[in-house]
Design an enzyme around this catalytic site. Structure first.
Site, PDB file in Angstrom:
ATOM      1  N   HIS A  86      -7.702  -2.840  -5.682  1.00 21.65           N
ATOM      2  CA  HIS A  86      -6.236  -2.810  -5.696  1.00 21.65           C
ATOM      3  C   HIS A  86      -5.684  -2.710  -7.105  1.00 21.65           C
ATOM      4  O   HIS A  86      -4.485  -2.813  -7.329  1.00 21.65           O
ATOM      5  CB  HIS A  86      -5.662  -4.016  -4.949  1.00 21.65           C
ATOM      6  CG  HIS A  86      -5.702  -3.839  -3.476  1.00 21.65           C
ATOM      7  ND1 HIS A  86      -5.431  -4.850  -2.573  1.00 21.65           N
ATOM      8  CD2 HIS A  86      -5.996  -2.753  -2.725  1.00 21.65           C
ATOM      9  CE1 HIS A  86      -5.539  -4.406  -1.354  1.00 21.65           C
ATOM     10  NE2 HIS A  86      -5.889  -3.127  -1.411  1.00 21.65           N
ATOM     11  N   ARG A  91      -9.284   4.893  -0.870  1.00 21.50           N
ATOM     12  CA  ARG A  91      -8.852   4.224   0.361  1.00 21.50           C
ATOM     13  C   ARG A  91      -9.428   4.918   1.587  1.00 21.50           C
ATOM     14  O   ARG A  91      -9.822   4.247   2.553  1.00 21.50           O
ATOM     15  CB  ARG A  91      -7.318   4.157   0.450  1.00 21.50           C
ATOM     16  CG  ARG A  91      -6.871   3.246   1.564  1.00 21.50           C
ATOM     17  CD  ARG A  91      -5.418   2.835   1.470  1.00 21.50           C
ATOM     18  NE  ARG A  91      -5.195   1.627   2.249  1.00 21.50           N
ATOM     19  CZ  ARG A  91      -4.345   1.548   3.281  1.00 21.50           C
ATOM     20  NH1 ARG A  91      -3.633   2.616   3.604  1.00 21.50           N
ATOM     21  NH2 ARG A  91      -4.209   0.425   3.940  1.00 21.50           N
ATOM     22  N   HIS A 137     -11.569   3.021   4.286  1.00 23.14           N
ATOM     23  CA  HIS A 137     -11.127   2.913   5.678  1.00 23.14           C
ATOM     24  C   HIS A 137     -12.099   3.565   6.656  1.00 23.14           C
ATOM     25  O   HIS A 137     -12.260   3.108   7.792  1.00 23.14           O
ATOM     26  CB  HIS A 137      -9.718   3.477   5.843  1.00 23.14           C
ATOM     27  CG  HIS A 137      -8.676   2.430   5.588  1.00 23.14           C
ATOM     28  ND1 HIS A 137      -7.411   2.476   6.121  1.00 23.14           N
ATOM     29  CD2 HIS A 137      -8.728   1.293   4.853  1.00 23.14           C
ATOM     30  CE1 HIS A 137      -6.727   1.400   5.747  1.00 23.14           C
ATOM     31  NE2 HIS A 137      -7.501   0.679   4.953  1.00 23.14           N
ATOM     32  N   TRP A 171       6.650  -1.621  -8.791  1.00 23.15           N
ATOM     33  CA  TRP A 171       7.720  -0.740  -9.289  1.00 23.15           C
ATOM     34  C   TRP A 171       7.360  -0.253 -10.685  1.00 23.15           C
ATOM     35  O   TRP A 171       7.812   0.753 -11.145  1.00 23.15           O
ATOM     36  CB  TRP A 171       9.065  -1.491  -9.281  1.00 23.15           C
ATOM     37  CG  TRP A 171       9.381  -1.859  -7.865  1.00 23.15           C
ATOM     38  CD1 TRP A 171      10.058  -1.121  -6.950  1.00 23.15           C
ATOM     39  CD2 TRP A 171       8.915  -3.030  -7.180  1.00 23.15           C
ATOM     40  NE1 TRP A 171      10.064  -1.764  -5.726  1.00 23.15           N
ATOM     41  CE2 TRP A 171       9.372  -2.921  -5.831  1.00 23.15           C
ATOM     42  CE3 TRP A 171       8.163  -4.139  -7.536  1.00 23.15           C
ATOM     43  CZ2 TRP A 171       9.113  -3.900  -4.866  1.00 23.15           C
ATOM     44  CZ3 TRP A 171       7.904  -5.097  -6.574  1.00 23.15           C
ATOM     45  CH2 TRP A 171       8.385  -4.977  -5.260  1.00 23.15           C
TER      46      TRP A 171
HETATM   47  C1  HEM Z   1      -8.036  -7.641   3.355  1.00 21.38           C
HETATM   48  C2  HEM Z   1      -8.363  -6.424   2.888  1.00 21.38           C
HETATM   49  C3  HEM Z   1      -7.338  -5.362   2.549  1.00 21.38           C
HETATM   50  C4  HEM Z   1      -6.034  -5.219   2.962  1.00 21.38           C
HETATM   51  C5  HEM Z   1      -5.234  -6.083   3.948  1.00 21.38           C
HETATM   52  C6  HEM Z   1      -5.518  -4.026   2.295  1.00 21.38           C
HETATM   53  C7  HEM Z   1      -4.231  -3.528   2.466  1.00 21.38           C
HETATM   54  C8  HEM Z   1      -3.701  -2.449   1.772  1.00 21.38           C
HETATM   55  C9  HEM Z   1      -2.351  -1.952   1.936  1.00 21.38           C
HETATM   56  C10 HEM Z   1      -1.308  -2.505   2.899  1.00 21.38           C
HETATM   57  C11 HEM Z   1      -2.210  -0.896   1.083  1.00 21.38           C
HETATM   58  C12 HEM Z   1      -0.973  -0.006   0.904  1.00 21.38           C
HETATM   59  C13 HEM Z   1      -1.154   1.269   1.712  1.00 21.38           C
HETATM   60  C14 HEM Z   1       0.094   2.146   1.533  1.00 21.38           C
HETATM   61  O1  HEM Z   1       1.207   1.609   1.728  1.00 21.38           O
HETATM   62  O2  HEM Z   1      -0.065   3.346   1.168  1.00 21.38           O
HETATM   63  C15 HEM Z   1      -3.459  -0.734   0.380  1.00 21.38           C
HETATM   64  C16 HEM Z   1      -3.695   0.235  -0.572  1.00 21.38           C
HETATM   65  C17 HEM Z   1      -4.931   0.450  -1.184  1.00 21.38           C
HETATM   66  N1  HEM Z   1      -6.113  -0.188  -0.871  1.00 21.38           N
HETATM   67 FE1  HEM Z   1      -6.284  -1.892   0.227  1.00 21.38          FE
HETATM   68  N2  HEM Z   1      -6.490  -3.482   1.483  1.00 21.38           N
HETATM   69  C18 HEM Z   1      -7.613  -4.254   1.624  1.00 21.38           C
HETATM   70  C19 HEM Z   1      -8.854  -4.018   1.025  1.00 21.38           C
HETATM   71  C20 HEM Z   1      -9.156  -2.903   0.263  1.00 21.38           C
HETATM   72  C21 HEM Z   1     -10.498  -2.525  -0.154  1.00 21.38           C
HETATM   73  C22 HEM Z   1     -11.777  -3.281   0.228  1.00 21.38           C
HETATM   74  C23 HEM Z   1     -10.383  -1.378  -0.904  1.00 21.38           C
HETATM   75  C24 HEM Z   1     -11.455  -0.553  -1.580  1.00 21.38           C
HETATM   76  C25 HEM Z   1     -12.635  -1.026  -1.973  1.00 21.38           C
HETATM   77  C26 HEM Z   1      -8.967  -1.056  -0.949  1.00 21.38           C
HETATM   78  C27 HEM Z   1      -8.450   0.016  -1.639  1.00 21.38           C
HETATM   79  C28 HEM Z   1      -7.083   0.367  -1.652  1.00 21.38           C
HETATM   80  C29 HEM Z   1      -6.518   1.382  -2.532  1.00 21.38           C
HETATM   81  C30 HEM Z   1      -7.285   2.212  -3.574  1.00 21.38           C
HETATM   82  C31 HEM Z   1      -5.151   1.442  -2.244  1.00 21.38           C
HETATM   83  C32 HEM Z   1      -4.099   2.340  -2.884  1.00 21.38           C
HETATM   84  C33 HEM Z   1      -3.942   3.576  -2.047  1.00 21.38           C
HETATM   85  C34 HEM Z   1      -2.817   4.489  -2.560  1.00 21.38           C
HETATM   86  O3  HEM Z   1      -2.367   4.318  -3.736  1.00 21.38           O
HETATM   87  O4  HEM Z   1      -2.412   5.406  -1.814  1.00 21.38           O
HETATM   88  N3  HEM Z   1      -8.247  -1.989  -0.226  1.00 21.38           N
HETATM   89  N4  HEM Z   1      -4.358  -1.686   0.819  1.00 21.38           N
HETATM   90  N1  1LX Z   2      -2.110  -1.165  -6.043  1.00 23.63           N
HETATM   91  C1  1LX Z   2      -2.169  -1.961  -4.954  1.00 23.63           C
HETATM   92  C2  1LX Z   2      -2.452  -1.428  -3.698  1.00 23.63           C
HETATM   93  C3  1LX Z   2      -2.564  -2.271  -2.604  1.00 23.63           C
HETATM   94  C4  1LX Z   2      -2.396  -3.607  -2.712  1.00 23.63           C
HETATM   95  C5  1LX Z   2      -2.100  -4.122  -3.990  1.00 23.63           C
HETATM   96  N2  1LX Z   2      -1.906  -5.380  -4.382  1.00 23.63           N
HETATM   97  C6  1LX Z   2      -1.683  -5.379  -5.706  1.00 23.63           C
HETATM   98  C7  1LX Z   2      -1.731  -4.096  -6.177  1.00 23.63           C
HETATM   99  N3  1LX Z   2      -2.004  -3.316  -5.078  1.00 23.63           N
END
Ligand code: HEM
Ligand code: 1LX
Length: 290
Positions: A172, A45, A49, A188
């Protein structure tokens, strides 16, 4: 704005593989983080970001300048929680402070994907630390409370088409949402630290119910305790996205192939690489029998 990759003649693949191994060993060592999910997902992430601030209209933002290290960017509410990833990388930067922050953040993400048994992500060094004045304003990262049109528009700013957008969202499969970070909660069930196509399989196979969570955000929840953001769920509401979700759910290899190229493109957006700039494909710890 033009950002040209700096070619560093004294640093070869071994130098970068040494940093890769340090990160990979630290991920393996500190396995208890976030309920035994580990640091992999949050490192992915951070790399995403620090690259996702890119804007094709003036070639601004993106991973090149390593501006996440400045308060303006790291305190963007969209970056809540990523401090843990930055802290994880701090001692590695101290030991290898010849590397730029942009190269470190993106190398950490590549390492995390590969050590989670994901595809090999080709990686090119050459990002150069820029001054604080170059930090992009807050608000360039995506907001989860939106549908397909927003998602398509957002990714267009990063020069990503539908196939690239769907593939990237497949990340995700890793980690989880954290209520205190983003106002979303779940899954969960056990969150994953293995890179697979299960995000797409779950999207298609689970019964999803739109619910308002305790912070007033809407999210989709499933009986098995999984969750999807509205921007995740949009990928099965839009006919063009749905076709690609089905392909990736049925063919993990094709997902891996598209993710590898889209993720490298994401991490390199805005950077001009001179002819002859080196590209590396790092070995995993397993491949080195470490
Ligand atoms: C419309 C695009 C996206 C949205 C709105 C989005 C939104 C989010 C949100 C809200 C979280 C939860 C953050 C938290 O509460 O800790 C999350 C987690 C995450 N996102 Fe996304 N995301 C997007 C695209 C992506 C992309 C492009 C990647 C990587 C290629 C990505 C990788 C991750 C990963 C690995 C997590 C888990 C982080 C953790 O477990 O701490 N996301 N994302
Ligand atoms: N693991 C995770 C991180 C962020 C967004 C999301 N959507 C489904 C699973 N997920």
């Amino acid at each position: 704005i033009v950002h040209i990759a700096a070619l560093n003649k004294d640093r070869k693949i071994d130098d970068y593989q040494r940093i890769y191994n340090k990160i990979a060993e630290k991920i393996r060592e500190e396995d208890e983080y976030d309920g035994y999910i580990g640091y992999g997902p949050i490192l992915v992430r951070l790399g995403w970001h620090s690259s996702g601030t890119y804007d094709k209209t003036n070639n601004s933002g993106g991973s090149y300048g390593g501006t996440y290290r400045f308060k303006l960017e790291s305190s963007d509410p969209s970056n809540n929680g990523l401090q843990n990833a930055a802290k994880f990388l701090d001692p590695i930067y101290k030991e290898f402070n010849w590397i730029s922050h942009g190269d470190l953040y993106t190398l950490g993400a590549v390492c995390a994907v590969q050590e989670a048994q994901g595809p090999k992500i080709p990686w090119r060094p050459g990002r150069v630390d820029l001054p604080e004045t170059e930090t992009p304003a807050n608000g360039r990262l995506p907001d989860a409370n939106n549908g397909a049109d927003y998602v398509r528009n957002f990714y267009a700013r990063l020069r990503m088409n539908d196939r690239e957008a769907v593939a990237l969202t497949g990340a995700h499969c890793l980690g989880r949402t954290h209520y205190k970070n983003s106002g979303f909660d779940g899954p969960w069930g056990a969150a994953s630290n293995s890179f697979t196509n299960e995000f797409f399989v779950n999207l298609l196979n689970e019964q999803w119910k739109l619910e308002k969570n305790k912070s007033g955000n809407y999210q989709y929840d499933s009986p098995k305790g999984y969750m999807m953001l509205k921007t995740d769920y949009a990928l099965i509401q839009d006919p063009s996205y749905l076709k690609i979700v089905k392909e990736f759910a049925n063919d993990e290899a094709s997902f891996f192939k598209e993710f590898a190229s889209s993720f490298q493109k994401l991490l390199e957006n805005g950077i001009d690489y001179p002819k002859g700039a080196p590209q590396y494909i790092f070995k995993t710890l397993d491949e080195q029998d470490i």
